[in-house]
Design a protein around this motif. Structure first.
Motif, mmCIF file in Angstrom:
data_model
loop_
_atom_site.group_PDB
_atom_site.id
_atom_site.type_symbol
_atom_site.label_atom_id
_atom_site.label_comp_id
_atom_site.label_asym_id
_atom_site.label_seq_id
_atom_site.Cartn_x
_atom_site.Cartn_y
_atom_site.Cartn_z
ATOM 1 N N ARG A 123 0.866 -1.184 0.000
ATOM 2 C CA ARG A 123 0.000 0.000 0.000
ATOM 3 C C ARG A 123 0.902 1.233 0.000
ATOM 4 O O ARG A 123 1.146 1.847 1.053
ATOM 5 C CB ARG A 123 -0.915 0.007 1.226
ATOM 6 C CG ARG A 123 -2.002 -1.062 1.191
ATOM 7 C CD ARG A 123 -2.876 -0.991 2.443
ATOM 8 N NE ARG A 123 -3.942 -1.981 2.403
ATOM 9 C CZ ARG A 123 -4.753 -2.247 3.429
ATOM 10 N NH1 ARG A 123 -4.585 -1.587 4.581
ATOM 11 N NH2 ARG A 123 -5.710 -3.154 3.327
ATOM 12 N N ASP A 150 0.541 4.195 -0.788
ATOM 13 C CA ASP A 150 -0.041 5.430 -0.260
ATOM 14 C C ASP A 150 0.039 5.491 1.259
ATOM 15 O O ASP A 150 -0.045 6.566 1.863
ATOM 16 C CB ASP A 150 -1.501 5.551 -0.712
ATOM 17 C CG ASP A 150 -2.362 4.390 -0.237
ATOM 18 O OD1 ASP A 150 -1.896 3.234 -0.303
ATOM 19 O OD2 ASP A 150 -3.493 4.630 0.213
ATOM 20 N N GLN A 151 0.210 4.324 1.907
ATOM 21 C CA GLN A 151 0.363 4.275 3.363
ATOM 22 C C GLN A 151 1.804 3.973 3.784
ATOM 23 O O GLN A 151 2.076 3.700 4.952
ATOM 24 C CB GLN A 151 -0.581 3.229 3.959
ATOM 25 C CG GLN A 151 -2.050 3.554 3.741
ATOM 26 C CD GLN A 151 -2.972 2.600 4.486
ATOM 27 O OE1 GLN A 151 -2.630 2.112 5.561
ATOM 28 N NE2 GLN A 151 -4.133 2.335 3.920
ATOM 29 N N THR A 174 3.788 1.988 9.866
ATOM 30 C CA THR A 174 3.093 1.826 11.138
ATOM 31 C C THR A 174 3.095 0.365 11.564
ATOM 32 O O THR A 174 3.177 -0.546 10.729
ATOM 33 C CB THR A 174 1.630 2.300 11.051
ATOM 34 O OG1 THR A 174 0.915 1.432 10.154
ATOM 35 C CG2 THR A 174 1.547 3.738 10.549
ATOM 36 N N GLU A 191 0.225 -1.638 9.958
ATOM 37 C CA GLU A 191 0.510 -2.185 8.627
ATOM 38 C C GLU A 191 1.430 -3.398 8.716
ATOM 39 O O GLU A 191 1.272 -4.371 7.963
ATOM 40 C CB GLU A 191 1.133 -1.107 7.744
ATOM 41 C CG GLU A 191 0.125 -0.225 7.056
ATOM 42 C CD GLU A 191 -0.709 -1.007 6.048
ATOM 43 O OE1 GLU A 191 -0.243 -1.240 4.919
ATOM 44 O OE2 GLU A 191 -1.840 -1.413 6.398
#
Length: 371
Positions: free
Chosen positions: A221, A223-224, A256, A259
Motif C-alpha cells: 500500500r 499510499d500508506q 506503522t 501495517e
C-alpha cells in the motif's frame, strides 16, 4: 584523539576519520569491528568515560551518568560496522576531491562517530543533566541481532535518544521518522518429474513461487508507506525437470505497526495454489517503525533553533531505511541524522561534505548542552 577547537576543526576531524576508515570493519568480521571499537573506547577513556563491553560485542561508554540519579541520561547510538568487505580501500581509496571526502564507511557512519567525540570533547566535562550514555554497536548493518537488546534496555534507562547516522543525503535534513523493516524467506517443496514424459506428475515449486510473488507483492500500500518487494528468487535443477525446490526472499517496509501486523498475517496465511506443494515461511519484522512523535518533533525544534544560531537552516524528513533509532523511538523521543552530511551510503560514491561537517558537529555540541 586529535586535539581540536570547540565544535571540531576540519583537519582534526579528517585526521580522526582517516584512523577509523583505514580500519576496514565489515559486519562479517567481529575482530575487525573490535579494532575500530578499541580506538573509540580509547577516545572515550581520554574523556573520563566509564566503559564496558556487553554481550555480543556492543560497547557502552558513560559520561557523568550516576546510577539511581533523578535525571536519566541522554542516549547516543553509533555503530562500528560497515557494509564494505575487506579490500574495498584498494579500489575505493580515501581521497579528498574539493569539498568531498570519499571512502568506504565514511558517511555511514564513521564520520558520525568522529563528530560525536569531537562534540563530547568540546563539552569539556560539562555533561547534560543525567549525563551521556553512548552505545557502540557491532552489527547495525545486518539488523542489530546482538545489540538490539542492549539498545532497548538503554532506552528504558534514558530520557531521549540521539542517533549519529548521517542526515538525509546531500541535505541538512534530520530524520524524525523511519519505516520499519522486515524480510521473509519462503521455501517451496514440490514434486519433481520429467518435463516431457510426465509433466502431469510434477508439482512445480517455481510456479508456486511465482504465484506467491504476485500475491504477496499485491499486499503493498504505497499510499500508506507499505512496500513489499520480492528481491531474490531461486529454484529448479534442470530445464527439463519440473522443479521440486524454490525459494524467494521478500523485503518489507512499513510506516506503522498496524501495517506490519496486516502484512505479516497475510504472508503467514498464504498457501500454494497446488496442494502438492508445501511452503515454509521464515522471517518477519526486524525493526519496528520509527513513527514520528511529538517528543521527537520537539527535539527537532531544539536542533533547528541551534542551527539558526549557527547560521544554517535545518529541515526534517521521514525516510525508508532503518537504523537503531527504530528500536528507541517506541520507547523515548528519538532524533536521527545527527552525523556527518554527505551522500552515497552503501554506494561507490560514498562521501562526507567537508564544507558542512563542522557545522553539524557544532550543532550536536550545542544540542547536547541544551537537551
Amino acid at each position: 584523539m586529535t586535539t581540536t577547537t570547540p565544535g571540531g576543526a576540519l583537519q582534526a576531524l579528517m585526521a580522526d576519520l582517516k584512523v577509523l576508515t583505514d580500519l576496514e570493519s565489515p559486519s562479517t568480521d567481529p575482530a575487525a569491528i573490535q579494532r575500530v571499537m578499541d580506538i573509540v573506547e580509547g577516545w572515550a577513556r581520554d574523556l573520563g568515560a566509564e566503559t564496558h563491553a556487553l554481550g555480543g560485542g556492543t560497547r557502552v561508554f558513560r559520561f557523568g551518568v550516576q546510577p539511581g540519579a533523578a535525571d536519566r541520561p541522554v542516549l547516543i547510538l553509533t555503530h562500528a560496522d560497515t557494509v564494505w568487505p575487506h579490500g574495498t580501500l584498494e579500489h575505493m581509496p580515501w581521497r579528498v576531491d574539493g569539498d568531498r571526502l570519499h571512502g568506504p564507511g565514511t558517511y555511514d557512519m564513521k564520520a558520525g562517530i568522529v563528530g560525536l567525540f569531537h562534540a563530547l570533547r568540546a563539552l569539556n566535562g560539562q555533561w547534560p543533566r543525567g549525563g551521556v550514555t553512548v552505545l557502540l554497536s557491532p552489527d547495525e548493518e545486518i539488523g542489530s541481532p546482538s545489540s538490539r537488546e542492549h539498545i532497548e534496555r538503554a532506552a528504558h534507562d534514558a530520557r531521549v535518544a540521539l542517533v549519529v547516522e548521517p542526515p538525509v543525503a546531500d541535505t541538512h535534513a534530520l530524520k524524525t521518522g523511519r519505516k520499519g523493516t522486515g524480510s521473509y524467506t519462503l521455501t517451496f517443496t514440490g514434486v519433481a518429474s520429467h518435463a516431457g514424459n510426465k509433466p502431469e506428475e510434477g508439482a512445480s515449486a517455481i510456479t508456486a513461487a511465482a504465484q506467491a510473488t504476485l500475491d504477496l507483492q499485491a499486499l503493498a500500500r504505497p499510499d500508506q508507506g507499505t512496500t513489499v518487494s520480492v528481491g531474490l528468487i531461486r529454484g529448479g535443477s534442470a530445464v527439463n525437470v519440473i522443479p521440486a525446490h524454490a525459494t524467494l526472499e521478500i523485503d518489507l517496509r512499513v510506516s506503522t505497526l498496524a501495517e506490519a501486523g496486516r502484512v505479516d498475517a497475510a504472508v503467514r496465511a498464504w498457501a500454494p495454489h497446488d496442494p502438492r506443494v508445501t511452503v515454509r515461511i521464515d522471517g518477519g519484522l526486524n525493526r519496528p517503525p520509527f513513527e514520528q512523535s511529538a517528543g521527537t518533533l520537539a527535539l527537532f525544534e531544539q536542533a533547528r533553533a541551534v542551527a539558526r544560531e549557527l547560521g544554517f537552516d535545518l529541515t526534517h524528513a521521514v525516510v525508508g531505511g532503518g537504523s537503531d533509532g527504530n528500536f528507541t523511538a517506541p520507547i523515548i523521543p528519538t532524533l536521527d541524522g545527527l552525523g556527518a552530511p554527505g551522500d552515497g551510503a552503501h554506494a561507490q560514491h560514498e562521501h562526507v561534505r567537508l564544507d558542512r561537517w563542522p557545522d553539524h558537529v557544532r550543532l550536536l555540541t550545542e544540542l547536547l548542552r541544551r537537551v
